[in-house]
Design a protein around this motif. Structure first.
Motif, PDB file in Angstrom:
ATOM      1  N   LYS A  67      11.932  81.562  -9.903  1.00 18.56           N
ATOM      2  CA  LYS A  67      13.320  81.508 -10.389  1.00 18.56           C
ATOM      3  C   LYS A  67      13.687  80.104 -10.843  1.00 18.56           C
ATOM      4  O   LYS A  67      14.373  79.914 -11.859  1.00 18.56           O
ATOM      5  CB  LYS A  67      14.247  81.976  -9.270  1.00 18.56           C
ATOM      6  CG  LYS A  67      15.719  81.955  -9.605  1.00 18.56           C
ATOM      7  CD  LYS A  67      16.540  82.438  -8.408  1.00 18.56           C
ATOM      8  CE  LYS A  67      18.032  82.350  -8.671  1.00 18.56           C
ATOM      9  NZ  LYS A  67      18.812  82.782  -7.476  1.00 18.56           N
ATOM     10  N   LEU A  68      13.222  79.100 -10.114  1.00 18.59           N
ATOM     11  CA  LEU A  68      13.504  77.713 -10.466  1.00 18.59           C
ATOM     12  C   LEU A  68      12.767  77.291 -11.736  1.00 18.59           C
ATOM     13  O   LEU A  68      13.278  76.502 -12.540  1.00 18.59           O
ATOM     14  CB  LEU A  68      13.087  76.822  -9.293  1.00 18.59           C
ATOM     15  CG  LEU A  68      13.615  75.393  -9.229  1.00 18.59           C
ATOM     16  CD1 LEU A  68      15.124  75.382  -9.124  1.00 18.59           C
ATOM     17  CD2 LEU A  68      12.999  74.661  -8.032  1.00 18.59           C
ATOM     18  N   LEU A  69      11.566  77.844 -11.929  1.00 23.01           N
ATOM     19  CA  LEU A  69      10.752  77.488 -13.089  1.00 23.01           C
ATOM     20  C   LEU A  69      11.184  78.190 -14.372  1.00 23.01           C
ATOM     21  O   LEU A  69      10.967  77.676 -15.479  1.00 23.01           O
ATOM     22  CB  LEU A  69       9.282  77.826 -12.805  1.00 23.01           C
ATOM     23  CG  LEU A  69       8.525  76.870 -11.886  1.00 23.01           C
ATOM     24  CD1 LEU A  69       7.253  77.530 -11.370  1.00 23.01           C
ATOM     25  CD2 LEU A  69       8.192  75.582 -12.620  1.00 23.01           C
ATOM     26  N   ALA A  70      11.766  79.366 -14.252  1.00 21.47           N
ATOM     27  CA  ALA A  70      12.058  80.203 -15.421  1.00 21.47           C
ATOM     28  C   ALA A  70      12.844  79.482 -16.517  1.00 21.47           C
ATOM     29  O   ALA A  70      12.493  79.593 -17.707  1.00 21.47           O
ATOM     30  CB  ALA A  70      12.786  81.469 -14.981  1.00 21.47           C
ATOM     31  N   PRO A  71      13.902  78.737 -16.197  1.00 22.25           N
ATOM     32  CA  PRO A  71      14.675  78.085 -17.268  1.00 22.25           C
ATOM     33  C   PRO A  71      13.905  77.031 -18.052  1.00 22.25           C
ATOM     34  O   PRO A  71      14.343  76.611 -19.125  1.00 22.25           O
ATOM     35  CB  PRO A  71      15.852  77.447 -16.505  1.00 22.25           C
ATOM     36  CG  PRO A  71      15.956  78.204 -15.232  1.00 22.25           C
ATOM     37  CD  PRO A  71      14.546  78.556 -14.886  1.00 22.25           C
ATOM     38  N   THR A  72      12.769  76.577 -17.534  1.00 23.42           N
ATOM     39  CA  THR A  72      11.987  75.542 -18.217  1.00 23.42           C
ATOM     40  C   THR A  72      11.073  76.109 -19.291  1.00 23.42           C
ATOM     41  O   THR A  72      10.393  75.361 -19.994  1.00 23.42           O
ATOM     42  CB  THR A  72      11.124  74.767 -17.200  1.00 23.42           C
ATOM     43  OG1 THR A  72      10.070  75.630 -16.711  1.00 23.42           O
ATOM     44  CG2 THR A  72      11.957  74.294 -16.029  1.00 23.42           C
ATOM     45  N   GLY A  73      11.013  77.450 -19.389  1.00 21.62           N
ATOM     46  CA  GLY A  73      10.096  78.079 -20.323  1.00 21.62           C
ATOM     47  C   GLY A  73       8.732  78.337 -19.730  1.00 21.62           C
ATOM     48  O   GLY A  73       7.817  78.774 -20.437  1.00 21.62           O
ATOM     49  N   TRP A  74       8.606  78.097 -18.437  1.00 21.02           N
ATOM     50  CA  TRP A  74       7.339  78.343 -17.747  1.00 21.02           C
ATOM     51  C   TRP A  74       6.983  79.814 -17.829  1.00 21.02           C
ATOM     52  O   TRP A  74       7.839  80.691 -17.670  1.00 21.02           O
ATOM     53  CB  TRP A  74       7.470  77.909 -16.297  1.00 21.02           C
ATOM     54  CG  TRP A  74       6.265  78.180 -15.428  1.00 21.02           C
ATOM     55  CD1 TRP A  74       5.143  77.423 -15.336  1.00 21.02           C
ATOM     56  CD2 TRP A  74       6.091  79.263 -14.510  1.00 21.02           C
ATOM     57  NE1 TRP A  74       4.271  77.965 -14.422  1.00 21.02           N
ATOM     58  CE2 TRP A  74       4.823  79.095 -13.899  1.00 21.02           C
ATOM     59  CE3 TRP A  74       6.871  80.361 -14.153  1.00 21.02           C
ATOM     60  CZ2 TRP A  74       4.333  79.990 -12.955  1.00 21.02           C
ATOM     61  CZ3 TRP A  74       6.379  81.252 -13.210  1.00 21.02           C
ATOM     62  CH2 TRP A  74       5.134  81.063 -12.625  1.00 21.02           C
ATOM     63  N   LEU A  96       6.142  73.066 -10.779  1.00 22.38           N
ATOM     64  CA  LEU A  96       7.187  73.254  -9.787  1.00 22.38           C
ATOM     65  C   LEU A  96       7.667  71.908  -9.245  1.00 22.38           C
ATOM     66  O   LEU A  96       8.879  71.675  -9.101  1.00 22.38           O
ATOM     67  CB  LEU A  96       6.674  74.142  -8.654  1.00 22.38           C
ATOM     68  CG  LEU A  96       7.629  74.406  -7.484  1.00 22.38           C
ATOM     69  CD1 LEU A  96       8.956  74.965  -7.968  1.00 22.38           C
ATOM     70  CD2 LEU A  96       6.976  75.339  -6.466  1.00 22.38           C
ATOM     71  N   ALA A  97       6.732  71.025  -8.942  1.00 19.71           N
ATOM     72  CA  ALA A  97       7.105  69.696  -8.457  1.00 19.71           C
ATOM     73  C   ALA A  97       7.909  68.943  -9.518  1.00 19.71           C
ATOM     74  O   ALA A  97       8.860  68.217  -9.197  1.00 19.71           O
ATOM     75  CB  ALA A  97       5.856  68.911  -8.071  1.00 19.71           C
ATOM     76  N   ALA A  98       7.544  69.123 -10.790  1.00 19.07           N
ATOM     77  CA  ALA A  98       8.272  68.455 -11.873  1.00 19.07           C
ATOM     78  C   ALA A  98       9.710  68.940 -11.950  1.00 19.07           C
ATOM     79  O   ALA A  98      10.643  68.159 -12.189  1.00 19.07           O
ATOM     80  CB  ALA A  98       7.555  68.684 -13.204  1.00 19.07           C
ATOM     81  N   VAL A  99       9.938  70.236 -11.759  1.00 22.31           N
ATOM     82  CA  VAL A  99      11.288  70.784 -11.774  1.00 22.31           C
ATOM     83  C   VAL A  99      12.103  70.224 -10.614  1.00 22.31           C
ATOM     84  O   VAL A  99      13.302  69.927 -10.757  1.00 22.31           O
ATOM     85  CB  VAL A  99      11.251  72.331 -11.701  1.00 22.31           C
ATOM     86  CG1 VAL A  99      12.635  72.901 -11.462  1.00 22.31           C
ATOM     87  CG2 VAL A  99      10.671  72.908 -12.968  1.00 22.31           C
TER      88      VAL A  99
END
Length: 461
Positions: A67-74, A96-99
């Motif tokens: 869920k946290l990664l989704a907005p980044t286009g992952w 994930l760590a980058a987010v």
């Protein structure tokens, strides 16, 4: 009050479970601070990047992290495929760590955890005090951090168990360190390949890591049509119907196939099994080769190399000033220990558990992931993800969600825990339990460059 002014929940370790904990805490509106001793996310996973997991992508991506990664286009990898440790780092842990950004600090080794102004002896106002976390940075700087809670996801990777059958290093084990490895060898590395090619290697251990090493060394011998590349498989117990795992009955097919590949290594003559051998000493002969000596006086033919894969242990030294309640055998939380005890555990099932089984006398401190299992084996990443989902909910005050079970674990198809296999009737007990079909040898099809793994989705675990 802004989250910046609220003491953070300190998460120790930026591995798969630690980063998942941070994702769940963030989703709950809490303020996570991940402290990682290494210099990158998944530092321990990097050490076994060549090894393929026996859990699929669908089982090693945490829902809150996704869920946290989704907005980044992952984009989530194909859920039915099996990542290697390196894949896990590149396509999931580092993004994930980058987010999470500056909520993850590297080169920050936790050296102590306590209650502010209270050592473990003091009762007065203990429950009202925040935690204090001492940190040693790589530049030598020391730091003191106040924390609303502490989630220790540091794993067990740095403390492999020794070769000695008593749990202590065998006599001469430390002196023979130049010929001993406590990790699955990366046979895709030419230097490592040369170390084992044409050599006689002893592998001590009976779990998935040992299976992986046996299968990889057998494939090395096959690939070179090399009769000199031999493996001696040293087991502390006998061989029974469950020695090679659940085979086709395992609900994680790659885990079952791994055991079958190890059995094929033995059946094809690439590995020789020596049973009931509890190592007491590691000696050197006149040529510098190693000779293993058992407690009963047996001596094995000399070997060139020794691979010790006898499990891992939790480092509890920096937790000495908090009040923990740990099982005296497993060094796992006392409420969790009966669920994972290899002396009693049957059929590979573990009841999904959360904050209640992981709680301690000092409220707000939790051991999660591989660390929570202490010395017990068979940890799965999805178990850790369920743990931190529950713990984050509890820290946020949502006890209803914290108590809810949101995970069903796959069975191994294996009957009985490893602690039962020394009993005289172990083979007979296996025959009546779980109706597991007898494993059949199979051809190992994934060895180089990424063999089927010892890891169930977490080698801190």
């Amino acid at each position: 009050m802004s989250t910046a002014s609220v003491p953070p929940v300190v998460v120790i370790g930026a591995g798969p479970v630690g980063l998942a904990a941070a994702a769940h805490l963030s989703d709950r509106g809490l303020n996570p601070l991940v402290l990682e001793a290494g210099h990158t996310a998944g530092a321990a996973v990097h050490d076994w990047a060549h090894v393929r997991l026996f859990s699929t992508w669908g089982e090693v991506v945490d829902p809150a992290a996704e869920k946290l990664l989704a907005p980044t286009g992952w984009s989530k990898p194909d859920v039915g495929t099996y990542p290697s440790g390196g894949d896990w780092i590149e396509h999931y842990l580092r993004p994930l760590a980058a987010v999470l950004g500056d909520r993850v600090r590297y080169g920050a080794k936790v050296t102590g955890v306590s209650k502010a102004g209270r050592d473990r002896i003091v009762d007065a106002d203990r429950d009202t005090q925040p935690f204090v976390v001492h940190v040693q940075h790589t530049d030598g700087r020391e730091e003191r951090i106040l924390a609303a809670g502490v989630i220790d996801a540091s794993g067990t990777w740095d403390l492999p168990s020794p070769a000695g059958g008593s749990g202590l290093p065998a006599l001469g084990e430390r002196a023979a360190a130049d010929r001993i490895s406590y990790r699955i060898p990366d046979l895709t590395d030419p230097a490592v390949r040369d170390r084992y090619a044409g050599k006689r290697t002893a592998v001590i251990g009976s779990g998935a890591s040992a299976f992986t090493a046996l299968a990889a060394l057998a494939e090395l011998a096959r690939s070179q049509d090399d009769t000199a590349t031999k493996t001696v498989w040293v087991l502390r117990r006998g061989i029974s119907g469950s020695t090679f795992g659940g085979g086709d009955a395992d609900q994680l097919p790659a885990r079952g196939a791994l055991g079958l590949a190890a059995k094929a290594a033995v059946d094809d003559g690439h590995a020789e099994a020596v049973t009931g051998f509890r190592t007491e000493a590691v000696e050197r002969d006149a040529d510098g080769r190693l000779v293993l000596v058992a407690e009963d006086g047996r001596r094995l033919q000399d070997v060139d190399e020794l691979i010790v894969l006898t499990g891992f242990r939790p480092d509890l030294s920096f937790l000495s000033e908090v009040r923990l309640r740990l099982d005296e055998r497993l060094q796992a939380p006392v409420e969790l220990a009966p669920l994972i005890d290899p002396n009693q555990h049957s059929c590979g099932t573990v009841y999904p558990h959360g904050h209640r089984e992981l709680s301690h006398p000092d409220s707000g401190v939790y051991l999660v992931g591989m660390k929570s299992y202490g010395r017990a084996p068979t940890f799965l990443a999805m178990t850790g993800y369920e743990q931190v989902r529950s713990v984050a909910a509890a820290l946020a005050g949502d006890i209803e969600a914290a108590d809810r079970v949101e995970l069903v674990l796959p069975e191994t198809g294996v009957c009985g825990g490893s602690g039962l296999f020394d009993t005289a009737d172990a083979s007979e007990a296996d025959a009546d339990c779980c109706t597991t079909p007898a494993p059949q040898p199979v051809q190992l099809i994934t060895v180089s460059p990424s063999p089927v793994t010892a890891s169930g989705g977490c080698c801190n675990a």
